[in-house]
Design a protein around this motif. Structure first.
Motif, PDB file in Angstrom:
ATOM      1  N   GLY A  37      77.670  19.482  12.068  1.00  0.00           N
ATOM      2  CA  GLY A  37      77.559  19.426  13.300  1.00  0.00           C
ATOM      3  C   GLY A  37      76.142  19.415  13.834  1.00  0.00           C
ATOM      4  O   GLY A  37      76.070  19.378  15.099  1.00  0.00           O
ATOM      5  N   ARG A  38      75.411  18.918  12.924  1.00  0.00           N
ATOM      6  CA  ARG A  38      73.984  18.184  13.288  1.00  0.00           C
ATOM      7  C   ARG A  38      73.923  16.841  13.765  1.00  0.00           C
ATOM      8  O   ARG A  38      75.115  16.432  13.232  1.00  0.00           O
ATOM      9  CB  ARG A  38      72.985  18.738  12.352  1.00  0.00           C
ATOM     10  CG  ARG A  38      72.815  20.345  12.093  1.00  0.00           C
ATOM     11  CD  ARG A  38      71.777  20.582  10.911  1.00  0.00           C
ATOM     12  NE  ARG A  38      72.098  20.039   9.639  1.00  0.00           N
ATOM     13  CZ  ARG A  38      71.393  20.064   8.655  1.00  0.00           C
ATOM     14  NH1 ARG A  38      70.024  20.251   8.789  1.00  0.00           N
ATOM     15  NH2 ARG A  38      71.755  19.408   7.559  1.00  0.00           N
ATOM     16  N   ALA A  39      72.925  16.283  14.053  1.00  0.00           N
ATOM     17  CA  ALA A  39      72.792  14.845  14.059  1.00  0.00           C
ATOM     18  C   ALA A  39      71.483  14.475  13.875  1.00  0.00           C
ATOM     19  O   ALA A  39      70.276  15.202  14.185  1.00  0.00           O
ATOM     20  CB  ALA A  39      73.297  14.370  15.336  1.00  0.00           C
TER      21      ALA A  39
ATOM     22  N   THR B 101      89.963   7.321  14.224  1.00  0.00           N
ATOM     23  CA  THR B 101      90.267   8.588  13.494  1.00  0.00           C
ATOM     24  C   THR B 101      88.695   8.844  12.930  1.00  0.00           C
ATOM     25  O   THR B 101      88.275  10.095  12.855  1.00  0.00           O
ATOM     26  CB  THR B 101      91.194   8.502  12.379  1.00  0.00           C
ATOM     27  OG1 THR B 101      92.373   8.355  12.810  1.00  0.00           O
ATOM     28  CG2 THR B 101      91.171   9.621  11.449  1.00  0.00           C
ATOM     29  N   GLN B 102      88.062   7.783  12.647  1.00  0.00           N
ATOM     30  CA  GLN B 102      86.697   7.952  12.312  1.00  0.00           C
ATOM     31  C   GLN B 102      85.910   8.722  13.186  1.00  0.00           C
ATOM     32  O   GLN B 102      85.016   9.631  12.715  1.00  0.00           O
ATOM     33  CB  GLN B 102      85.968   6.795  11.787  1.00  0.00           C
ATOM     34  CG  GLN B 102      86.414   5.974  10.499  1.00  0.00           C
ATOM     35  CD  GLN B 102      85.573   6.829   9.344  1.00  0.00           C
ATOM     36  OE1 GLN B 102      86.190   8.164   9.080  1.00  0.00           O
ATOM     37  NE2 GLN B 102      84.419   6.330   9.186  1.00  0.00           N
ATOM     38  N   ILE B 103      86.129   8.323  14.604  1.00  0.00           N
ATOM     39  CA  ILE B 103      85.164   8.786  15.635  1.00  0.00           C
ATOM     40  C   ILE B 103      85.932  10.400  15.762  1.00  0.00           C
ATOM     41  O   ILE B 103      85.067  11.332  16.248  1.00  0.00           O
ATOM     42  CB  ILE B 103      85.377   8.306  16.751  1.00  0.00           C
ATOM     43  CG1 ILE B 103      84.740   6.633  16.676  1.00  0.00           C
ATOM     44  CG2 ILE B 103      84.608   8.838  18.104  1.00  0.00           C
ATOM     45  CD1 ILE B 103      85.012   5.755  17.889  1.00  0.00           C
ATOM     46  N   GLU B 104      87.110  10.576  15.730  1.00  0.00           N
ATOM     47  CA  GLU B 104      87.614  11.721  15.854  1.00  0.00           C
ATOM     48  C   GLU B 104      87.106  12.888  15.148  1.00  0.00           C
ATOM     49  O   GLU B 104      86.956  14.250  15.376  1.00  0.00           O
ATOM     50  CB  GLU B 104      89.061  11.812  15.718  1.00  0.00           C
ATOM     51  CG  GLU B 104      90.072  12.996  15.914  1.00  0.00           C
ATOM     52  CD  GLU B 104      90.425  13.177  17.686  1.00  0.00           C
ATOM     53  OE1 GLU B 104      90.678  14.294  17.971  1.00  0.00           O
ATOM     54  OE2 GLU B 104      89.985  12.076  18.190  1.00  0.00           O
ATOM     55  N   ARG B 105      86.385  12.664  13.833  1.00  0.00           N
ATOM     56  CA  ARG B 105      85.815  13.391  12.916  1.00  0.00           C
ATOM     57  C   ARG B 105      84.772  14.284  13.360  1.00  0.00           C
ATOM     58  O   ARG B 105      84.405  15.427  13.188  1.00  0.00           O
ATOM     59  CB  ARG B 105      85.675  12.820  11.592  1.00  0.00           C
ATOM     60  CG  ARG B 105      86.540  12.372  10.784  1.00  0.00           C
ATOM     61  CD  ARG B 105      86.211  11.233   9.547  1.00  0.00           C
ATOM     62  NE  ARG B 105      85.372  11.967   8.789  1.00  0.00           N
ATOM     63  CZ  ARG B 105      84.670  11.025   7.730  1.00  0.00           C
ATOM     64  NH1 ARG B 105      84.809   9.868   7.817  1.00  0.00           N
ATOM     65  NH2 ARG B 105      83.850  11.903   6.994  1.00  0.00           N
ATOM     66  N   TYR B 106      83.844  13.628  14.545  1.00  0.00           N
ATOM     67  CA  TYR B 106      83.037  14.135  15.054  1.00  0.00           C
ATOM     68  C   TYR B 106      82.953  14.307  16.664  1.00  0.00           C
ATOM     69  O   TYR B 106      82.162  14.880  17.240  1.00  0.00           O
ATOM     70  CB  TYR B 106      81.622  13.093  14.846  1.00  0.00           C
ATOM     71  CG  TYR B 106      81.637  12.869  13.271  1.00  0.00           C
ATOM     72  CD1 TYR B 106      80.702  13.506  12.624  1.00  0.00           C
ATOM     73  CD2 TYR B 106      82.323  11.911  12.875  1.00  0.00           C
ATOM     74  CE1 TYR B 106      80.782  13.311  11.123  1.00  0.00           C
ATOM     75  CE2 TYR B 106      82.058  11.508  11.627  1.00  0.00           C
ATOM     76  CZ  TYR B 106      81.276  12.117  10.604  1.00  0.00           C
ATOM     77  OH  TYR B 106      81.134  12.243   9.384  1.00  0.00           O
ATOM     78  N   ALA B 107      84.346  14.188  17.209  1.00  0.00           N
ATOM     79  CA  ALA B 107      84.300  14.310  18.393  1.00  0.00           C
ATOM     80  C   ALA B 107      85.928  14.503  18.590  1.00  0.00           C
ATOM     81  O   ALA B 107      86.516  13.811  19.234  1.00  0.00           O
ATOM     82  CB  ALA B 107      83.955  13.137  19.199  1.00  0.00           C
ATOM     83  N   PRO B 108      86.356  15.712  18.199  1.00  0.00           N
ATOM     84  CA  PRO B 108      87.564  16.191  18.485  1.00  0.00           C
ATOM     85  C   PRO B 108      88.166  15.903  19.805  1.00  0.00           C
ATOM     86  O   PRO B 108      87.639  16.427  20.755  1.00  0.00           O
ATOM     87  CB  PRO B 108      87.704  17.602  17.920  1.00  0.00           C
ATOM     88  CG  PRO B 108      86.425  17.693  17.070  1.00  0.00           C
ATOM     89  CD  PRO B 108      85.615  16.797  17.642  1.00  0.00           C
TER      90      PRO B 108
END
Length: 541
Positions: free
Chosen positions: A102-104, A429-436
């Protein structure tokens, strides 16, 4: 064809109206040459083009989108393109790398903010970031000057040696070949080093590749100096400004004019022949802003070239193929980590190990299961790209040129409609891991597979976007083949002006500018030699 010089023959014909070709044309036009540029496509620009879509009111970039190397390039800055309508825009933050917790990691134009961010991710990493930035402050401008001129850069090399001294020069040389995984291990304790690793993957340099540290460092430090700007209104505005400047000096761009042959007589390039069979003469030079593999043995027959070059070109290595998706979103991406929504560019990979797994799958010919994904939030960078409150988004990743399998399913690399859709889903799906939930915002998407990239621009051979690998064995004096490293070719009056020549890929125009200057120097030498021969003849007579 009537030319401005009154001879009926243009001084130079340039093949290809991408950024290198157009920069070359402008340099020659500034020297007073009459220039004709032949472009195969109806729309000039090569990879620097933009258009409407994928939904009404949205603008997408065909290939390149962010331009740190353009901002740093003396060749392009010297042209004053802002006088021809070019305007730059910046996102609030340059780059973000969201993490599974959850950090960046966030790269800002401000060094202090960036150092504070990476320090929060790993104790002591803020100081590490300041160290590598201090090194950039000392040698970065010299390195850029050396990078953008023909090899060898003797004067700039001496400046670098003087600045660093013998001992520090050796340490810098070690840094220059250090893999980015090694840099992460030696200097960082936390995931802030992913900012550098992701930048290295903008090329085809993987975490274990020699030289990946210096490439990642260069892009990251340019973010501090120049940001990663975008042209307001779309990347095509950069091309428009280059063409308007050229035309103001009498140059011409012939659209829809594919060149099929460089005409060589008595060992010298004297003209080009188009697909329609028309011959366009060149009084002084022909510049080819095209892939080396298409020029040598293609437009120029092997009978005009040394046998060794043919053997060397069999070893020419392309960078990986590229798969790109554009989306029109109802709202911006709902990234979980703070700061990511303000970044123009987002790198998506869970860890350095995941990047290495991705690299290994590419190296072994397998379509990646969890592809490293480079995401561009274009409305965040330039609000003119889509209606207010929406986001024009794109992403790309690399796939093998020769596919032997699929690490994540049953894709074969045929890139049929089913395979294109399936792999685009994998990227989402890759992006979904960090932006549900972000996929619920998609209004439309456009998929561009490797073959479609090449069909739209012949220089993107097999979907390669860097004109050949950026690995160290094909850089400097090894680009495009050992012993060249310069724009001159074995044919007199013919110059290689594409990213197949040193210094390679990215939109900096240096390949074109170097070729143009070589043509000017070559013409002066040819004229002086002809004059000398004339004098000798008169005396002897």
């Amino acid at each position: 064809m009537t030319a401005a010089n009154g001879t009926g023959t243009p001084d130079a014909v340039i093949i290809g109206a991408g950024p290198n070709g157009l920069v070359a044309a402008n340099v020659l036009a500034d020297a007073g040459w009459d220039v004709v540029v032949c472009e195969e496509q109806p729309d000039p620009g090569g990879g620097v083009r933009s258009g409407n879509g994928p939904a009404e009111g949205f603008v997408y970039d065909h290939c390149s989108a962010f331009y740190p190397m353009t901002a740093a390039s003396r060749a392009i800055r010297s042209l004053g393109l802002e006088d021809y309508g070019l305007r730059w825009s910046h996102a609030p933050e340059v780059l973000a790398h969201p993490l599974p917790d959850g950090r960046a990691a966030v790269l800002s134009r401000d060094v202090d903010r960036t150092a504070a961010n990476v320090e929060a991710l790993g104790h002591g990493d803020g100081a590490a970031w300041r160290r590598i930035h201090q090194m950039w402050s000392e040698v970065g401008p010299i390195l850029l000057d050396a990078l953008f001129v023909p090899f060898p850069p003797v004067r700039h090399g001496l400046r670098l040696a003087t600045t660093l001294g013998a001992r520090r020069l050796l340490r810098f040389a070690r840094f220059g070949v250090l893999p980015v995984r090694g840099l992460a291990r030696e200097e960082f304790t936390g995931p802030g080093s992913l900012l550098l690793a992701g930048c290295a993957l903008h090329a085809d340099l993987m975490p274990e590749n020699a030289g990946s540290s210096v490439y990642g460092w260069l892009l990251a430090m340019l973010a501090h100096d120049h940001g990663w700007p975008v042209p307001e209104g779309g990347s095509g505005q950069l091309t428009t400004a280059l063409i308007q400047r050229l035309e103001s000096r009498g140059g011409r761009v012939l659209r829809g004019q594919p060149v099929r042959e460089v005409v060589v007589r008595r060992g010298r390039a004297v003209a080009v022949r188009t697909a329609a069979g028309d011959e366009i003469p060149a009084r002084r030079a022909v510049l080819a802003a095209m892939a080396a593999t298409q020029l040598y043995g293609g437009l120029v027959g092997w009978e005009h070239l040394p046998a060794r070059l043919r053997d060397d070109l069999c070893r020419f290595e392309w960078d990986f193929a590229t798969f790109k998706v554009d989306w029109a979103l109802r709202k911006p991406v709902p990234w979980q980590a703070p700061g990511v929504g303000d970044a123009g560019t987002v790198h998506v990979a869970a860890s350095l190990d995941e990047m290495t797994d991705y690299a290994a799958q590419l190296a072994t010919g397998r379509i990646p299961s969890d592809p490293f994904t480079l995401v561009g939030q274009m409305t965040t960078a330039d609000p003119s790209r889509s209606p207010e409150g929406t986001e024009s988004l794109w992403a790309y990743t690399h796939v093998p040129r020769e596919i032997r399998g699929d690490a994540g399913g049953d894709l074969t690399g045929s890139w049929s409609d089913r395979e294109r859709e399936a792999f685009a889903d994998r990227i989402e799906t890759q992006i979904e891991r960090y932006a549900p939930g972000w996929r619920e915002l998609i209004m439309a998407r456009r998929i561009t597979a490797p073959g479609e990239l090449e069909a739209s621009n012949a220089n993107l051979v097999g979907g390669a976007i860097n004109g050949g690998t950026t690995a160290i064995h094909q850089q400097l004096v090894f680009r495009p083949t050992p012993g060249l490293g310069r724009p001159e070719t074995p044919v007199a009056g013919l110059y290689l002006a594409s990213s197949s020549a040193h210094p390679g890929g990215a939109v900096h125009g240096a390949c074109g500018a170097n070729a143009a200057r070589a043509a000017l120097n070559g013409d002066r030498f040819h004229t002086q030699r002809a004059a000398a021969r004339g004098i000798r003849y008169v005396i002897g007579d």
